[in-house]
Design a protein around this motif. Structure first.
Motif, mmCIF file in Angstrom:
data_model
loop_
_atom_site.group_PDB
_atom_site.id
_atom_site.type_symbol
_atom_site.label_atom_id
_atom_site.label_comp_id
_atom_site.label_asym_id
_atom_site.label_seq_id
_atom_site.Cartn_x
_atom_site.Cartn_y
_atom_site.Cartn_z
ATOM 1 N N ALA A 188 0.863 -1.185 0.000
ATOM 2 C CA ALA A 188 0.000 0.000 0.000
ATOM 3 C C ALA A 188 0.893 1.226 0.000
ATOM 4 O O ALA A 188 2.011 1.186 0.531
ATOM 5 C CB ALA A 188 -0.930 0.027 1.210
ATOM 6 N N ALA A 189 0.417 2.306 -0.616
ATOM 7 C CA ALA A 189 1.194 3.546 -0.681
ATOM 8 C C ALA A 189 0.234 4.729 -0.607
ATOM 9 O O ALA A 189 -0.962 4.593 -0.885
ATOM 10 C CB ALA A 189 1.996 3.605 -1.975
ATOM 11 N N PHE A 190 0.782 5.860 -0.218
ATOM 12 C CA PHE A 190 0.000 7.093 -0.241
ATOM 13 C C PHE A 190 0.433 7.977 -1.400
ATOM 14 O O PHE A 190 1.608 7.951 -1.804
ATOM 15 C CB PHE A 190 0.183 7.884 1.062
ATOM 16 C CG PHE A 190 -0.819 7.515 2.123
ATOM 17 C CD1 PHE A 190 -2.051 8.161 2.177
ATOM 18 C CD2 PHE A 190 -0.535 6.511 3.042
ATOM 19 C CE1 PHE A 190 -2.978 7.810 3.136
ATOM 20 C CE2 PHE A 190 -1.468 6.160 4.005
ATOM 21 C CZ PHE A 190 -2.695 6.806 4.056
ATOM 22 N N VAL A 191 -0.526 8.736 -1.913
ATOM 23 C CA VAL A 191 -0.206 9.822 -2.824
ATOM 24 C C VAL A 191 -0.618 11.085 -2.089
ATOM 25 O O VAL A 191 -1.799 11.247 -1.744
ATOM 26 C CB VAL A 191 -0.943 9.685 -4.165
ATOM 27 C CG1 VAL A 191 -0.620 10.867 -5.067
ATOM 28 C CG2 VAL A 191 -0.575 8.373 -4.838
ATOM 29 N N SER A 192 0.350 11.937 -1.817
ATOM 30 C CA SER A 192 0.080 13.059 -0.919
ATOM 31 C C SER A 192 -0.202 14.352 -1.676
ATOM 32 O O SER A 192 0.373 14.610 -2.733
ATOM 33 C CB SER A 192 1.270 13.263 0.016
ATOM 34 O OG SER A 192 0.937 14.281 0.942
ATOM 35 N N ASN A 193 -1.093 15.138 -1.100
ATOM 36 C CA ASN A 193 -1.490 16.439 -1.649
ATOM 37 C C ASN A 193 -1.809 16.355 -3.141
ATOM 38 O O ASN A 193 -1.265 17.093 -3.956
ATOM 39 C CB ASN A 193 -0.433 17.510 -1.374
ATOM 40 C CG ASN A 193 -0.995 18.915 -1.607
ATOM 41 O OD1 ASN A 193 -2.219 19.106 -1.520
ATOM 42 N ND2 ASN A 193 -0.141 19.871 -1.896
ATOM 43 N N VAL A 194 -2.707 15.449 -3.481
ATOM 44 C CA VAL A 194 -3.151 15.283 -4.864
ATOM 45 C C VAL A 194 -4.507 15.975 -5.015
ATOM 46 O O VAL A 194 -5.326 15.978 -4.096
ATOM 47 C CB VAL A 194 -3.205 13.778 -5.246
ATOM 48 C CG1 VAL A 194 -4.063 12.973 -4.286
ATOM 49 C CG2 VAL A 194 -3.693 13.585 -6.680
ATOM 50 N N GLY A 195 -4.710 16.612 -6.161
ATOM 51 C CA GLY A 195 -5.973 17.316 -6.372
ATOM 52 C C GLY A 195 -6.134 17.782 -7.803
ATOM 53 O O GLY A 195 -5.272 17.540 -8.659
ATOM 54 N N THR A 196 -7.214 18.471 -8.055
ATOM 55 C CA THR A 196 -7.517 18.912 -9.417
ATOM 56 C C THR A 196 -6.675 20.131 -9.773
ATOM 57 O O THR A 196 -6.539 21.058 -8.984
ATOM 58 C CB THR A 196 -9.007 19.288 -9.542
ATOM 59 O OG1 THR A 196 -9.318 20.309 -8.584
ATOM 60 C CG2 THR A 196 -9.889 18.091 -9.268
ATOM 61 N N LEU A 197 -6.136 20.098 -10.961
ATOM 62 C CA LEU A 197 -5.336 21.213 -11.471
ATOM 63 C C LEU A 197 -5.509 21.301 -12.985
ATOM 64 O O LEU A 197 -5.719 20.277 -13.638
ATOM 65 C CB LEU A 197 -3.840 20.992 -11.185
ATOM 66 C CG LEU A 197 -3.265 21.313 -9.810
ATOM 67 C CD1 LEU A 197 -1.769 20.984 -9.810
ATOM 68 C CD2 LEU A 197 -3.489 22.772 -9.441
#
Lengths: 452, 685
Positions: free
Chosen positions: A104-113
């Motif tokens: 398992a992994a995290f993707v940090s501070n991801v959002g629409t751009l």
């Protein structure tokens, strides 16, 4: 000699974008994506929290009474330090297990751009920004389409299916299946979601039975009439659409139910009666187990769990809502292992947006970038992808109240998933129209590297 | 003579001939039973000013070979003057078909004349024989004059749009026209609306309070149903009053815009408070939009639902800021929307051709400060929360500093009242509601959504603009008069013109709940107890009053289904909840309900089961065309196509008559089920 330095080097290379992209599957290899959508906008900065002293203090200052106690956090020890020690919300022990196990992994501070933008541009009006930032309806849609400059009823899972569905032997049952009704993510030009009820499975049309060969029976009479009704050509467009949906639902039911009506391997405990997410993932697991019978080489699944719009009672709300998530994802991961499909199924999370770091007293408000996680046998785990932001108030990415400009666009997050599912590089810009602004689809390196 | 069962008629002509030709030959008749021709009336009522065609079907048991049937027209109506017709002397049933249709189109003339008649008489010819049944050899239709008062089809259609559809027809009179349809025919559309507006309000909360007092398990959905059904007195000893379907429909529409829902912890057990909120919507349904928006903002249920109840001004020491939830949704969903609009509902564009956002995050921050300081009013009953009174403002907790709203509206810094009566904060709320109410986007934003709830998903810009004009000025200088708005919506040419019936994009998908109420009303369905405990339809429909999944309602006004509809740039909000599960689960619900009652699973005793009363329909079990005409009128406003008529009629007639009476039940249930299953039933056009 320890292999750790070697692994570290590998990950460093990956971070530098120098490693070859995950190999595209051959056309007969089964692969499935599961989208786990936390609707309402999960407060994911109380899911992945700083533990390093200085950063924890910044977090605590901005969160106030909504800060989790430092000693309650479940420490993560990623292979490669993201520059700050991080911990998980205490209710997510199973996610820690998967993370620690490297799956398992995290993707940090991801959002629409739409394009890389700065805080100055936000304040002064330069640059292009997603439509309807901070609004549920717009951001949910954009998290499912990847196109934040236009409103579209078509999502990248649907467009990916448009490209991939010909790999499947039969098309009777859509390769896109939803445990939560119609959704934008799985709607393409040709392929739409097939809706399944987590508890009852597919629904049949009662009193309808094409196999009834007693032509004078009431059931046979009714069946003939329903078939004739749905074969009529309705000039009125809404009427025709309604008729088409009904026809499709009838046709799909028979095949789906026969294929998926089997027990899962022993030990698959989804706690379905008490855990709605568990019930949804159990139904997903059954459709995955039945992929051959359904004629599917590729599948996508949409599961949704709501209640995350915690403008109030954030602490209590997450304490109540996160344990079922933790329970369900472990059950699902174990089940995939038992089915020998662990490497073939990747689950990723999504949500409307992150939430403000600052409190409104008892909860938090709509914000922008957030933290998401992925898990499955193909995940290069025990790693934080993207950039965990500085949480200090007024920091470089904070456009106010701890609303962070995302450092990773959803497009890149989704590109990694789409390529892994088998979308050819040449079609990536069809599936994710704005990808080229962030990643060269023909590049030999992965968009992010979290999938092998 | 050999009796042909309906089943035999369904067999192919070829098989039929094989089976029966030898027997008939023995009797010395050269009759091919597959080619016995009869006539059937699909629609026998025409009016000069309504486009519904008179339709007569020419049918035969088989379907092989062209058969050209001779016929004669007679009656008082004159061809080409009173009507035109698709054929005058012969009509061919084509190879492969069992039926073809003779269509009459009424012509408008200025002459006032008696109701005219039209008779179609089948005549002998080659390749077929005529039925021996006299009533199927010659059939008659009627043609009525144009009138300022609407006819039965127009009136039934109006009730599907404006109310809950036609009722069951009383068995006492000879026609098939339900009483509430006749009422519209007598009053005219505007007269009907004027009458509805004067009726006493059918409140929901009194029932809840009675049920709670008497420890009844029934919920707020029961009072919703009782009002939709027009039950005179909601509970034993309750005050009897005339039904108010227009107001109930309007409040239902408003409840889908100003959404609160019991799907949150704070409201799940608050039936009385939520019914009070609904009663507020009922009260304001024909009132002023500005008052409605203010009441919505101040209601404690909304305060709980969108969390501005308990919202506090920023506290720099604790680092907290005002909650932005209500501040955002009051703009995005309840008043002006995300984009600046023209009066015709289309988006305004800037010089670069881009739509213009109505507000930004800074605006929301300002609005969030307005909605601080509100909390429950002091309780009347000890240890309870006051869900009856509007929220109380506390200036001490309110942000009294100056604020910048929209369109250059600013609020001055205010002084906290002393003692704290909340007057400073309330003035902020009032001024903010006024700011939204006076925003140019508010009228088109609200008007278009109301049109979508009643008439059509895709109104023309001109239609939106006409209704918007009434919102801006009701004719007496008043802005926001919802009675004038609703009247403009229902009486607009686009809503009323019969020509729109032929438009392939006009109309809307009928909401599952409204479909169901129509079905329950159409057969005067009732329980011995007289109450409607129909509470658990969410699974079948993804819709239930008071229980939307989020503030975005069951479906969104802009939902555009992928495929032909979105290719054509059309929206179909209600299709958002028509998926593989609900289209079949709702069909199954009707399947069981028609025979076993609409709530067989949710009531413990037989006396509570809401059963359709099918006596009038059973009486027509042997006259299927008449049964079909009756059902078509009450369930679809007479919009079933000739093909749909044929499919359903043939299925019903295929149920063999026998000496028992059970075939009558089977036939009636088949007819109702198949109409409910026809896609037309799920539309309002």
């Amino acid at each position: 000699m320890s292999s750790l330095p070697v692994l570290n080097t590998m990950l460093n290379l990956k971070m530098a974008g120098n490693i070859a992209a995950a190999s595209a599957p051959n056309t007969t290899e089964y692969r499935a994506l599961v989208c786990l959508f936390f609707s309402g906008g999960m407060d994911s900065f109380n899911v992945l929290v700083p533990r390093s002293s200085a950063e924890y203090e910044e977090y605590k200052t901005v969160r106030g009474t909504l800060a989790l106690a430092k000693n309650s956090l479940l420490p993560l020890t990623p292979t490669l330090s993201p520059g700050v020690d991080l911990g998980l919300h205490p209710a997510l022990a199973n996610l820690k297990t998967l993370f620690d196990g490297g799956k398992a992994a995290f993707v940090s501070n991801v959002g629409t751009l739409l394009e890389p933008v700065t805080k100055t541009q936000f304040d002064d009006g330069g640059g292009r920004f997603p439509l309807g930032l901070f609004s549920h309806s717009d951001q949910v849609e954009q998290w499912q389409t990847g196109t934040s400059d236009i409103r579209s009823p078509r999502g990248w899972g649907g467009k990916a299916a448009d490209v991939l569905h010909s790999l499947n032997n039969t098309q009777t049952v859509s390769m896109n299946m939803s445990m939560s009704g119609g959704n934008v993510w799985q709607s393409g030009e040709e392929i739409f979601a097939y809706s399944i009820d987590p508890y009852q499975g597919a629904v049949s049309l009662d009193g309808y039975d094409p196999s009834n060969d007693d032509a004078s029976s009431i059931t046979a009479i009714r069946t003939r009439a329903v078939d004739r009704q749905l074969a009529l050509d309705y000039q009125h467009l809404l009427t025709q659409e309604f008729a088409s949906r009904k026809r499709s639902a009838i046709d799909t039911y028979q095949l789906f139910n026969a294929a998926t009506d089997h027990d899962l391997p022993a030990g698959s405990n989804f706690n379905r009666d008490n855990n709605y997410l568990g019930a949804q993932l159990e139904r997903v697991a059954k459709a995955i187990a039945a992929h051959s019978a359904l004629g599917h080489t590729r599948q996508t699944f949409y599961v949704e769990i709501g209640g995350w719009d915690m403008h109030s009672k954030l602490i209590a709300g997450q304490n109540e809502s996160l344990p079922p998530v933790s329970e369900a994802i472990l059950a699902f991961d174990n089940c995939m292992k038992a089915l020998n499909l662990h490497n073939n199924v990747t689950t990723f999370t999504a949500s409307d947006f992150g939430r403000t770091l600052s409190s409104n007293g008892d909860g938090t408000d709509h914000a922008w970038g957030g933290n998401q996680f992925v898990f499955g046998g193909a995940v290069n785990g025990n790693h934080i992808y993207g950039q965990y932001p500085s949480l200090v108030e007024g920091g470089p990415l904070d456009v106010g109240r701890g609303r962070f400009i995302p450092s990773t666009p959803v497009d890149v997050y989704f590109a990694e998933l789409a390529l892994w599912l088998g979308v050819p590089k040449s079609e990536l810009a069809t599936v994710l129209p704005n990808i080229s602004g962030f990643y060269d689809p023909m590049s030999s390196s992965s968009p992010m590297g979290f999938l092998a | 003579m050999i009796h042909l069962s309906p089943y035999h008629r369904l067999l192919t002509g070829a098989v039929m001939s094989l089976l029966l030709s030898s027997a008939l030959h023995l009797q010395g008749q050269a009759v091919d039973p597959a080619q016995v021709v009869s006539a059937v009336v699909l629609n026998g009522y025409m009016r000069e000013d309504w486009p519904a065609q008179g339709v007569v079907g020419f049918r035969r048991p088989g379907h092989t070979g062209d058969v050209t049937v001779n016929f004669a027209l007679s009656g008082t109506a004159k061809i080409n003057l009173d009507y035109t017709v698709s054929a005058t002397a012969t009509l061919t049933i084509p190879d492969g078909e069992t039926e073809t249709w003779l269509r009459f189109t009424p012509q408008t003339d200025a002459i006032t004349e008696p109701v005219e008649s039209l008779v179609v008489t089948l005549e002998t010819g080659t390749g077929y024989t005529l039925t021996k049944v006299a009533a199927q050899k010659a059939v008659s239709l009627t043609l009525a004059n144009a009138s300022t008062k609407p006819g039965p089809h127009a009136s039934a259609r109006f009730l599907l749009q404006a109310a809950f559809g036609p009722d069951s027809d009383s068995t006492a009179d000879a026609d098939i026209i339900p009483q509430n349809v006749q009422q519209v025919m007598a009053q005219g559309f505007e007269g009907w609306i004027n009458d509805q507006v004067m009726r006493p309000i059918g409140y929901q909360k009194p029932y809840i309070d009675w049920a709670i007092r008497n420890k009844k398990p029934e919920t707020k959905v029961t009072s919703w149903w009782n009002r939709a059904m027009g039950v005179p007195a909601l509970y034993p000893g309750g005050k009897a009053q005339a039904p108010d379907p227009l107001r109930q429909r309007m409040a239902f529409a408003l409840s889908e815009i100003f959404v609160i829902s019991d799907q949150v912890d704070g409201l799940v057990n608050e039936d009385s408070g939520m019914a009070g909120y609904y009663d507020m919507l009922l009260t304001r349904s024909f009132g002023n939009f500005r008052d409605l928006l203010y009441d919505v903002a101040m209601h404690p249920c909304m305060g709980v639902y969108l969390s501005h109840l308990g919202n506090r001004k920023a506290d720099p020491k604790a680092g907290t800021f005002p909650d932005e939830n209500f501040a955002r949704e009051v703009m995005q969903l309840f008043s002006i929307g995300l984009w600046e609009l023209n009066y015709d509902g289309t988006r305004k564009l800037d010089i670069e051709g881009e739509p213009i956002p109505t507000y930004n995050i800074a605006t929301i921050t300002e609005f969030a400060r307005v909605f601080t300081g509100l909390d429950f009013a002091p309780s009347i009953v000890r240890d309870t929360q006051n869900f009856v009174s509007p929220m109380r403002m506390y200036d001490e907790l309110h942000d009294c500093n100056a604020k910048t709203l929209l369109n250059h509206v600013t609020l001055p810094a205010r002084t906290e009242s002393e003692p704290d009566k909340g007057t400073a904060g309330l003035q902020d709320v009032r001024d903010t509601i006024d700011c939204l109410f006076n925003h140019p986007s508010c009228p088109p934003f609200i008007c278009k959504q109301l049109i979508q709830r009643f008439i059509t998903s895709n109104p023309s810009p001109a239609y939106v603009e006409r209704v918007t004009a009434k919102f801006i000025n009701n004719g007496a200088g008043v802005r926001g008069d919802l009675k004038a708005v609703l009247k403009a919506i229902l009486l607009d040419p686009e809503a009323r013109s019969p020509a729109m019936l032929a438009d392939s994009t006009f109309g809307k998908v009928r909401e599952p709940y409204l479909r169901t109420v129509n079905l329950v009303r159409a057969f005067n369905s009732k329980a011995v107890t007289g109450t409607y405990i129909i509470n658990y339809l969410s699974y079948n429909f993804l819709q239930q009053p008071y229980s939307a999944p989020s503030v975005f309602n069951f479906f969104k006004p802009g939902y555009s289904p992928p495929g032909a509809l979105s290719d054509a740039g059309l929206v179909a909000p209600e299709l958002q909840i028509a998926n593989a599960l609900t289209v079949l689960a709702s069909a199954n619900y009707y399947y069981y309900s028609i025979s076993d009652g609409f709530n067989q699973d949710s009531v413990p005793t037989e006396s509570g089961v809401v059963r359709p009363q099918l006596g009038g329909e059973r009486a027509l079990a042997d006259n299927v065309p008449a049964l079909m005409r009756r059902l078509d009128l009450v369930l679809t406003g007479g919009t079933l196509s000739a093909q749909q008529h044929q499919i359903i009629r043939e299925a019903v007639e295929a149920i063999t008559r026998d000496n028992s009476d059970s075939y009558k039940d089977d036939r009636v249930q088949m007819a109702i089920y198949l109409i409910s299953a026809a896609p037309e039933f799920s539309m309002i056009r």
